[in-house]
Design a protein around this motif. Structure first.
Motif, PDB file in Angstrom:
ATOM      1  N   UNK A 166     -14.549   5.905  49.733  1.00  0.00           N
ATOM      2  CA  UNK A 166     -15.839   5.349  49.337  1.00  0.00           C
ATOM      3  C   UNK A 166     -15.985   3.912  49.774  1.00  0.00           C
ATOM      4  N   UNK A 167     -16.796   3.170  49.051  1.00  0.00           N
ATOM      5  CA  UNK A 167     -17.109   1.786  49.406  1.00  0.00           C
ATOM      6  C   UNK A 167     -15.946   0.876  49.046  1.00  0.00           C
ATOM      7  N   UNK A 168     -15.565  -0.005  49.949  1.00  0.00           N
ATOM      8  CA  UNK A 168     -14.505  -0.971  49.682  1.00  0.00           C
ATOM      9  C   UNK A 168     -14.918  -2.319  50.239  1.00  0.00           C
ATOM     10  N   UNK A 169     -14.274  -3.375  49.724  1.00  0.00           N
ATOM     11  CA  UNK A 169     -14.591  -4.716  50.175  1.00  0.00           C
ATOM     12  C   UNK A 169     -14.138  -4.898  51.614  1.00  0.00           C
ATOM     13  N   UNK A 170     -14.869  -5.720  52.402  1.00  0.00           N
ATOM     14  CA  UNK A 170     -14.422  -5.991  53.770  1.00  0.00           C
ATOM     15  C   UNK A 170     -13.100  -6.733  53.755  1.00  0.00           C
ATOM     16  N   UNK A 171     -12.270  -6.445  54.740  1.00  0.00           N
ATOM     17  CA  UNK A 171     -10.951  -7.042  54.790  1.00  0.00           C
ATOM     18  C   UNK A 171     -10.475  -7.065  56.231  1.00  0.00           C
ATOM     19  N   UNK A 172      -9.777  -8.135  56.585  1.00  0.00           N
ATOM     20  CA  UNK A 172      -9.179  -8.193  57.916  1.00  0.00           C
ATOM     21  C   UNK A 172      -8.082  -7.131  58.000  1.00  0.00           C
ATOM     22  N   UNK A 173      -8.113  -6.344  59.045  1.00  0.00           N
ATOM     23  CA  UNK A 173      -7.164  -5.226  59.142  1.00  0.00           C
ATOM     24  C   UNK A 173      -6.411  -5.180  60.465  1.00  0.00           C
ATOM     25  N   UNK A 174      -6.715  -6.076  61.391  1.00  0.00           N
ATOM     26  CA  UNK A 174      -6.031  -6.062  62.686  1.00  0.00           C
ATOM     27  C   UNK A 174      -5.978  -7.478  63.236  1.00  0.00           C
ATOM     28  N   UNK A 175      -4.836  -7.853  63.802  1.00  0.00           N
ATOM     29  CA  UNK A 175      -4.663  -9.184  64.365  1.00  0.00           C
ATOM     30  C   UNK A 175      -4.220  -9.082  65.811  1.00  0.00           C
ATOM     31  N   UNK A 176      -4.767  -9.959  66.630  1.00  0.00           N
ATOM     32  CA  UNK A 176      -4.282 -10.069  68.000  1.00  0.00           C
ATOM     33  C   UNK A 176      -3.095 -11.032  68.003  1.00  0.00           C
ATOM     34  N   UNK A 177      -2.368 -11.053  69.105  1.00  0.00           N
ATOM     35  CA  UNK A 177      -1.224 -11.968  69.200  1.00  0.00           C
ATOM     36  C   UNK A 177      -1.635 -13.432  69.088  1.00  0.00           C
ATOM     37  N   UNK A 178      -2.732 -13.852  69.750  1.00  0.00           N
ATOM     38  CA  UNK A 178      -3.163 -15.245  69.560  1.00  0.00           C
ATOM     39  C   UNK A 178      -3.522 -15.547  68.103  1.00  0.00           C
ATOM     40  N   UNK A 179      -4.172 -14.605  67.413  1.00  0.00           N
ATOM     41  CA  UNK A 179      -4.507 -14.818  66.009  1.00  0.00           C
ATOM     42  C   UNK A 179      -3.243 -15.049  65.190  1.00  0.00           C
ATOM     43  N   UNK A 180      -2.229 -14.219  65.418  1.00  0.00           N
ATOM     44  CA  UNK A 180      -0.971 -14.345  64.681  1.00  0.00           C
ATOM     45  C   UNK A 180      -0.262 -15.646  65.032  1.00  0.00           C
ATOM     46  N   UNK A 181      -0.318 -16.041  66.298  1.00  0.00           N
ATOM     47  CA  UNK A 181       0.342 -17.278  66.725  1.00  0.00           C
ATOM     48  C   UNK A 181      -0.279 -18.491  66.036  1.00  0.00           C
ATOM     49  N   UNK A 182      -1.606 -18.523  65.977  1.00  0.00           N
ATOM     50  CA  UNK A 182      -2.284 -19.633  65.296  1.00  0.00           C
ATOM     51  C   UNK A 182      -1.981 -19.627  63.806  1.00  0.00           C
TER      52      UNK A 182
END
Length: 263
Positions: A166-182
């Motif tokens: 059903x309905x759920x709150x928005x959430x970050x679910x995937x990271x790129x390598x640059x995102x993780x590095x920062x």
């Protein structure tokens, strides 16, 4: 730069009560890129906690200054992470199977496991912060808030998101390598600066002991919590990320306190 500013504002608006301009054409995938700034938001929350503690300590006893700082961070984040900790405790402690655990975590009502865990967490943090030396306390707050949010990002990077039915709150679910590095850069920056400052007046051995005493408890708690949620939920939810932040923040304070007592 404009796009990165948008992602930063999104992270600030998602995790704090700080008013930010409206962001048109919002998509849930924007949160994936905003995740790189989650530890940076934690760093600013830590700075606010340290500033409030310092100002309060000018007119109040030490214990009351710590309470003022804790109350400020809870207000500024809307108890976002504390709520996740309580919901996670209710779900993992009260559910017999995976489906029931997730159902309980969605329930807005607070159960016995959640109440006990939340009160225990607040008491532990209060005692740990009150026991730290005034010289260490502001830096500990800044580093812990940033590192603990990096720990949550690390869960996102190494586990799968469990989407509720059903309905759920928005959430970050995937990271790129640059995102993780920062995220790693922002999350460890204050801790590394903290180490360098200690190196000015202490030996290299003392600095290494500090790094081990603060990093190992955080890592062990992170590994334990990740293993627990994977076993019970087969992934993470927004609530378990909030719990990650709370647990690793406390682990940092306890590790630093142990280092101070044994130094």
């Amino acid at each position: 730069m404009k796009l990165q500013w948008r992602y930063f504002l999104l992270a600030v608006g998602f995790f704090t009560r700080v008013p930010v301009p409206s962001l048109p054409d919002f998509q849930e995938t924007d949160l994936n890129h905003a995740a790189r700034y989650f530890p940076l938001v934690g760093l600013f929350i830590g700075l606010l906690a340290a500033a409030v503690w310092w100002l309060a300590s000018l007119v109040f006893p030490p214990a009351l200054a710590v309470l003022c700082s804790m109350a400020t961070t809870i207000y500024m984040t809307g108890a976002f992470h504390e709520d996740g900790l309580a919901d996670s405790a209710d779900g993992l402690g009260g559910g017999m199977d995976r489906a029931r655990k997730l159902e309980i975590m969605q329930d807005s009502r607070l159960g016995s496991f959640g109440v006990i865990t939340l009160i225990g967490m607040l008491l532990f943090k209060f005692q740990a912060l009150s026991a730290l030396s005034p010289a260490m306390l502001p830096f500990a707050m800044i580093a812990a808030h940033a590192l603990s949010r990096l720990a949550a990002v690390a869960i996102m990077a190494t586990a799968s998101y469990v989407r509720f039915a059903g309905k759920s709150k928005p959430l970050a679910t995937a990271l790129t390598r640059p995102d993780l590095a920062y995220a790693i850069l922002f999350g460890t920056l204050c801790w590394l600066v903290f180490s360098l400052m200690l190196g000015i007046n202490h030996t290299l051995f003392t600095v290494i002991r500090f790094q081990l005493f603060t990093a190992i408890p955080v890592l062990l708690v992170w590994l334990w919590w990740r293993r627990l949620i994977l076993r019970h939920l087969q992934g993470y939810t927004g609530d378990t990320l909030g719990a990650t932040q709370q647990l690793t923040e406390l682990a940092f304070y306890l590790g630093l306190l142990a280092w101070e007592h044994l130094a």
